[in-house]
Enzyme design. Structure first.
Site, PDB file in Angstrom:
ATOM      1  N   ASP A  78       0.852  -1.184   0.000  1.00  0.00           N
ATOM      2  CA  ASP A  78       0.000   0.000   0.000  1.00  0.00           C
ATOM      3  C   ASP A  78       0.892   1.238   0.000  1.00  0.00           C
ATOM      4  O   ASP A  78       1.851   1.324   0.777  1.00  0.00           O
ATOM      5  CB  ASP A  78      -0.895  -0.001   1.240  1.00  0.00           C
ATOM      6  CG  ASP A  78      -1.961   1.077   1.183  1.00  0.00           C
ATOM      7  OD1 ASP A  78      -3.038   0.809   0.622  1.00  0.00           O
ATOM      8  OD2 ASP A  78      -1.713   2.189   1.698  1.00  0.00           O
ATOM      9  N   ASN A  86      -2.080  12.996  -3.442  1.00  0.00           N
ATOM     10  CA  ASN A  86      -3.148  13.555  -4.281  1.00  0.00           C
ATOM     11  C   ASN A  86      -3.448  15.004  -3.909  1.00  0.00           C
ATOM     12  O   ASN A  86      -3.651  15.859  -4.781  1.00  0.00           O
ATOM     13  CB  ASN A  86      -4.420  12.715  -4.140  1.00  0.00           C
ATOM     14  CG  ASN A  86      -4.390  11.459  -4.997  1.00  0.00           C
ATOM     15  OD1 ASN A  86      -3.710  11.401  -6.014  1.00  0.00           O
ATOM     16  ND2 ASN A  86      -5.126  10.443  -4.578  1.00  0.00           N
ATOM     17  N   HIS A  91      -4.328  14.720  -8.575  1.00  0.00           N
ATOM     18  CA  HIS A  91      -4.678  13.330  -8.870  1.00  0.00           C
ATOM     19  C   HIS A  91      -3.915  12.776 -10.073  1.00  0.00           C
ATOM     20  O   HIS A  91      -3.677  11.569 -10.158  1.00  0.00           O
ATOM     21  CB  HIS A  91      -6.186  13.203  -9.090  1.00  0.00           C
ATOM     22  CG  HIS A  91      -6.983  13.373  -7.828  1.00  0.00           C
ATOM     23  ND1 HIS A  91      -7.234  12.331  -6.960  1.00  0.00           N
ATOM     24  CD2 HIS A  91      -7.553  14.468  -7.271  1.00  0.00           C
ATOM     25  CE1 HIS A  91      -7.940  12.765  -5.932  1.00  0.00           C
ATOM     26  NE2 HIS A  91      -8.156  14.061  -6.093  1.00  0.00           N
ATOM     27  N   ASP A  95      -1.912   9.304 -10.114  1.00  0.00           N
ATOM     28  CA  ASP A  95      -2.004   8.246 -11.129  1.00  0.00           C
ATOM     29  C   ASP A  95      -0.621   7.850 -11.638  1.00  0.00           C
ATOM     30  O   ASP A  95      -0.359   6.673 -11.906  1.00  0.00           O
ATOM     31  CB  ASP A  95      -2.865   8.718 -12.307  1.00  0.00           C
ATOM     32  CG  ASP A  95      -4.352   8.715 -11.980  1.00  0.00           C
ATOM     33  OD1 ASP A  95      -4.731   8.143 -10.939  1.00  0.00           O
ATOM     34  OD2 ASP A  95      -5.128   9.290 -12.768  1.00  0.00           O
ATOM     35  N   GLU A 121      -4.770   2.433  -4.023  1.00  0.00           N
ATOM     36  CA  GLU A 121      -3.306   2.424  -3.948  1.00  0.00           C
ATOM     37  C   GLU A 121      -2.773   1.109  -3.396  1.00  0.00           C
ATOM     38  O   GLU A 121      -1.633   1.029  -2.940  1.00  0.00           O
ATOM     39  CB  GLU A 121      -2.818   3.594  -3.076  1.00  0.00           C
ATOM     40  CG  GLU A 121      -3.180   3.513  -1.611  1.00  0.00           C
ATOM     41  CD  GLU A 121      -4.507   4.164  -1.263  1.00  0.00           C
ATOM     42  OE1 GLU A 121      -4.653   4.617  -0.119  1.00  0.00           O
ATOM     43  OE2 GLU A 121      -5.408   4.214  -2.139  1.00  0.00           O
TER      44      GLU A 121
END
Length: 234
Positions: A78, A86, A91, A95, A121
């Site tokens: 994770d 973010n 964002h 990505d 994630e």
């Protein structure tokens, strides 16, 4: 008679065209089927397998683990503080982090391992190991490699990893069963193995988060006392 001969000649002339066109349509149909199948089994952002994909791919690994008496290891990763990434970088940058980690996992894992994006994630790596400690060593390698990625300007990130492994128990039956019953029992057993390993690795991941993040935690030995710790992933 001449009309019949003419019609036959036309058919013979057109037949190769028709056969060729049919072959093109069949190839195109197969390409579309394979594309749809790939999209159903893979995550679009990272290109890794998704949950549906691993449900289809892991039975072969479990079968090998049983036959060879090897450990099946599941690592759940994770991205640490992903919400902050973010919020701070946007964002799109988030990505890029996920896509970069996905690309990295493909190159870092052992040959034959399955790299998966579970969602958000969270990622997983599933593979076979000769010794349970091999899964931990792989997890440490992945954690270290991820921390060295630089994806956007000065943006770096870390991951926490939870590890679980087991040697799948052999399938046994005291009574003769039909092929269909055996197949159903094997599918249920395989799904149980994967579910238990994912759950155990996820629990270890929570402990890694609670212990400061950017670290690896392994599942305690069966029967070991471990007080549950609640912590938000991030």
């Amino acid at each position: 008679m001449r009309t019949l001969v003419t019609e036959v000649a036309v058919v013979l002339i057109c037949l190769p065209v028709f056969v060729g066109y049919t072959a093109v349509l069949l190839r195109r149909s197969e390409q579309l089927r394979l594309t749809a199948q790939h999209m159903a089994e893979h995550d679009q952002l990272t290109g890794l397998l998704n949950r549906h994909g691993i449900a289809l791919k892991t039975p072969a690994l479990i079968k090998r683990a049983r036959a060879e008496g090897r450990h099946m290891g599941v690592l759940v990763l994770d991205v640490d503080h992903f919400k902050n990434i973010n919020d701070s970088y946007g964002h799109d940058a988030g990505d890029v982090v996920l896509a970069s980690l996905g690309t990295g996992l493909v190159s870092w894992v052992n040959e034959g391992d399955l790299a998966v994006r579970l969602g958000g994630e969270e990622f997983a790596v599933i593979g076979l190991h000769d010794h349970p400690d091999s899964a931990r060593l792989l997890a440490e390698r992945l954690r270290s490699s991820a921390s060295q990625l630089q994806v956007v300007a000065a943006l770096r990130f870390t991951v926490s990893v939870g590890v679980a492994s087991t040697v799948p128990a052999p399938l046994a039956s005291d009574e003769p069963v039909s092929y269909r019953e055996l197949t159903t029992a094997r599918a249920a057993a395989d799904a149980g193995v994967l579910s238990q390993l994912l759950s155990a690795a996820d629990g270890a991941l929570y402990r890694a988060k609670a212990s400061g993040r950017n670290r690896v935690e392994i599942t305690p030995e069966p029967g070991a006392d471990a007080a549950p710790t609640l912590v938000s992933k991030g």
